[in-house]
Design a protein around this motif. Structure first.
Motif, PDB file in Angstrom:
ATOM      1  N   GLY A   1       0.775  -1.248   0.178  1.00 37.82           N
ATOM      2  CA  GLY A   1       0.055  -0.021   0.004  1.00 37.82           C
ATOM      3  C   GLY A   1       0.823   1.106   0.029  1.00 37.82           C
ATOM      4  O   GLY A   1       0.591   1.997  -0.782  1.00 37.82           O
ATOM      5  N   GLY A   2       1.971   1.354   0.966  1.00 37.27           N
ATOM      6  CA  GLY A   2       2.720   2.329   0.920  1.00 37.27           C
ATOM      7  C   GLY A   2       3.647   2.489  -0.424  1.00 37.27           C
ATOM      8  O   GLY A   2       3.733   3.554  -0.889  1.00 37.27           O
ATOM      9  N   GLY A   3       3.949   1.480  -0.820  1.00 32.18           N
ATOM     10  CA  GLY A   3       4.361   1.576  -2.208  1.00 32.18           C
ATOM     11  C   GLY A   3       3.810   2.236  -3.390  1.00 32.18           C
ATOM     12  O   GLY A   3       4.320   2.888  -4.270  1.00 32.18           O
ATOM     13  N   ILE A   4       2.317   1.822  -3.396  1.00 31.48           N
ATOM     14  CA  ILE A   4       1.446   2.168  -4.385  1.00 31.48           C
ATOM     15  C   ILE A   4       1.470   3.851  -4.260  1.00 31.48           C
ATOM     16  O   ILE A   4       1.199   4.428  -5.266  1.00 31.48           O
ATOM     17  N   LEU A   5       1.394   4.126  -2.726  1.00 29.26           N
ATOM     18  CA  LEU A   5       1.061   5.757  -2.691  1.00 29.26           C
ATOM     19  C   LEU A   5       2.256   6.509  -3.223  1.00 29.26           C
ATOM     20  O   LEU A   5       2.170   7.613  -3.726  1.00 29.26           O
ATOM     21  N   VAL A   6       3.477   5.960  -2.698  1.00 28.27           N
ATOM     22  CA  VAL A   6       4.883   6.509  -3.442  1.00 28.27           C
ATOM     23  C   VAL A   6       4.639   6.731  -4.889  1.00 28.27           C
ATOM     24  O   VAL A   6       5.143   7.749  -5.469  1.00 28.27           O
ATOM     25  N   HIS A   7       4.493   5.682  -5.512  1.00 29.81           N
ATOM     26  CA  HIS A   7       4.445   5.531  -6.979  1.00 29.81           C
ATOM     27  C   HIS A   7       3.350   6.509  -7.671  1.00 29.81           C
ATOM     28  O   HIS A   7       3.596   7.256  -8.430  1.00 29.81           O
ATOM     29  N   GLY A   8       2.330   6.359  -7.024  1.00 33.98           N
ATOM     30  CA  GLY A   8       1.183   7.301  -7.307  1.00 33.98           C
ATOM     31  C   GLY A   8       1.639   8.816  -7.332  1.00 33.98           C
ATOM     32  O   GLY A   8       1.172   9.683  -8.209  1.00 33.98           O
ATOM     33  N   LEU A   9       2.158   9.300  -6.105  1.00 37.16           N
ATOM     34  CA  LEU A   9       2.403  10.530  -5.770  1.00 37.16           C
ATOM     35  C   LEU A   9       3.593  11.131  -7.000  1.00 37.16           C
ATOM     36  O   LEU A   9       3.368  12.100  -7.563  1.00 37.16           O
TER      37      LEU A   9
ATOM     38  N   THR B   1      11.008  -1.263   3.433  1.00 39.81           N
ATOM     39  CA  THR B   1      10.725  -0.859   4.865  1.00 39.81           C
ATOM     40  C   THR B   1      10.065   0.820   4.685  1.00 39.81           C
ATOM     41  O   THR B   1       9.409   1.108   5.614  1.00 39.81           O
ATOM     42  N   LEU B   2      11.039   1.455   3.943  1.00 39.18           N
ATOM     43  CA  LEU B   2      10.524   2.992   4.017  1.00 39.18           C
ATOM     44  C   LEU B   2       9.023   3.096   3.360  1.00 39.18           C
ATOM     45  O   LEU B   2       8.184   3.807   3.829  1.00 39.18           O
ATOM     46  N   SER B   3       8.764   2.376   2.335  1.00 34.48           N
ATOM     47  CA  SER B   3       7.234   2.206   2.083  1.00 34.48           C
ATOM     48  C   SER B   3       6.558   2.200   3.275  1.00 34.48           C
ATOM     49  O   SER B   3       5.251   2.303   3.232  1.00 34.48           O
ATOM     50  N   GLY B   4       6.795   0.782   3.942  1.00 32.15           N
ATOM     51  CA  GLY B   4       5.940   0.338   5.054  1.00 32.15           C
ATOM     52  C   GLY B   4       5.796   1.365   5.990  1.00 32.15           C
ATOM     53  O   GLY B   4       4.752   1.461   6.856  1.00 32.15           O
ATOM     54  N   VAL B   5       6.911   2.155   6.241  1.00 30.83           N
ATOM     55  CA  VAL B   5       6.864   3.397   7.263  1.00 30.83           C
ATOM     56  C   VAL B   5       5.652   4.231   6.741  1.00 30.83           C
ATOM     57  O   VAL B   5       4.603   4.474   7.737  1.00 30.83           O
ATOM     58  N   LEU B   6       5.973   4.566   5.575  1.00 30.44           N
ATOM     59  CA  LEU B   6       4.738   5.530   5.289  1.00 30.44           C
ATOM     60  C   LEU B   6       3.383   4.983   4.886  1.00 30.44           C
ATOM     61  O   LEU B   6       2.489   5.770   5.415  1.00 30.44           O
ATOM     62  N   GLY B   7       3.377   3.611   4.616  1.00 29.75           N
ATOM     63  CA  GLY B   7       1.987   3.173   4.695  1.00 29.75           C
ATOM     64  C   GLY B   7       1.571   3.010   6.049  1.00 29.75           C
ATOM     65  O   GLY B   7       0.194   3.179   6.267  1.00 29.75           O
ATOM     66  N   LEU B   8       2.156   2.730   7.219  1.00 36.62           N
ATOM     67  CA  LEU B   8       1.632   2.600   8.438  1.00 36.62           C
ATOM     68  C   LEU B   8       1.183   4.024   8.943  1.00 36.62           C
ATOM     69  O   LEU B   8       0.252   3.690   9.508  1.00 36.62           O
ATOM     70  N   ILE B   9       1.914   4.966   8.387  1.00 34.88           N
ATOM     71  CA  ILE B   9       1.640   6.374   9.035  1.00 34.88           C
ATOM     72  C   ILE B   9       0.294   6.598   8.272  1.00 34.88           C
ATOM     73  O   ILE B   9      -0.744   7.067   8.889  1.00 34.88           O
TER      74      ILE B   9
END
Length: 309
Positions: A240-248, A282-290
């Motif tokens: 989920g975090g990776g999808i958000l990062v790529h979408g942004l 991990t970094l994508s996961g941190v963003l996703g968790l936030i």
């Protein structure tokens, strides 16, 4: 006549080679698109075995088969046409919809983390007692609904990866991805839910090594199920975090993806590609968790306000 026949055969051979090359291209594209959705696939595999808990062992495989058929219907008759319509008439909507799905995955993952920590979580509603047939139907329906959400993410991720192809090629690739992932996921799920039965069978054999293997399988299955649950939750959050990062990044805000990319490259140069992937996850996961935690907080506050009124 002979020369004409030879020319015809040459044409047929050329068409055959072209068709084979096209099939190879479609297979490669389907494999690439499917691999992008592996995080969601892992979660799908981890979630599904829960739906046979509490049911008789002889009904486990029939239930998994029903869920698999429902998953195929979701992918081929609901999500595939919707994806092709979006690609044809509203391609601009694919990234925002994918990001909404990514945010939902982050929310679901954060909910599971909060539940594990004893904070918040879904309230358990009291249910009237159900017969075996009703319970089975309820579990199958619930699993198919959950699969619809996860399958939507799988198809959207695959579609984003083949957006430049023709509509026909997109349809074929998405169908191949949908069928292949469904067979893979529910084949593994079927093996997982019957592993304890296999262990019991082996534990009754005469050979000491076989009996030891069987006892190991029986004892190891609860550990495996807990591990799958943890991996599934982590996969939801990092995907989920990776999808958000790529979408942004696609929408014009490049900073998050650039930061993660540079951090991953810096680690990969010193420690190899696996460490680089771990940093990205991990970094994508941190963003996703936030993001998921914020959404969960808002949802819980709305839930409390509704109960007050």
């Amino acid at each position: 006549m002979p020369s004409g026949l030879v020319a015809l055969l040459d044409d047929v051979a050329g068409i055959t080679k072209l068709a084979a090359a096209s099939l190879d291209d479609i297979g490669a594209a389907a494999g690439k698109a499917g691999s992008k959705a592996m995080g969601v696939v892992i979660d799908d595999t981890a979630v599904t075995p829960r739906y046979v808990v509490g049911l008789s062992p002889e009904r486990e495989l029939p239930i998994i088969f029903k869920i698999a058929m429902g998953s195929l219907r979701n992918k081929l008759f609901i999500l595939l046409p919707a994806a092709l319509l979006l690609s044809a008439f509203a391609p601009w909507a694919i990234t925002p919809l994918l990001m909404l799905g990514g945010a939902f995955l982050c929310f679901e993952g954060a909910e599971k983390v909060l539940e594990a920590l004893g904070v918040g979580g879904h309230a358990e509603a009291e249910e009237a007692p159900m017969g075996a047939a009703q319970l089975e139907q309820s579990k199958v329906s619930g699993a198919i609904r959950t699969d619809l959400i996860l399958s939507a993410e799988i198809m959207a991720i695959a579609l984003a990866d083949v957006a430049e192809e023709s509509i026909l090629t997109q349809g074929i690739i998405l169908a191949v991805v949908g069928i292949g992932i469904t067979i893979g996921v529910y084949g593994v799920v079927g093996l997982i839910v019957k592993m304890d039965d296999i262990g019991l069978h082996l534990a009754q054999r005469k050979a000491a090594a076989t009996r030891a293997l069987g006892r190991g399988l029986v004892k190891g299955m609860p550990v495996l199920m807990r591990f799958l649950s943890i991996v599934g939750t982590a996969a939801m959050i990092w995907v989920g975090g990776g999808i958000l990062v790529h979408g942004l990044n696609v929408l014009g805000w490049h900073a998050p993806e650039a930061i993660i990319h540079h951090a991953s490259e810096a680690v990969a140069h010193g420690g190899g590609g696996l460490l680089g992937w771990l940093v990205t996850a991990t970094l994508s996961g941190v963003l996703g968790l936030i993001v998921g935690g914020v959404i969960a907080f808002v949802v819980h506050q709305i839930h409390k306000l509704r109960h007050r009124h």
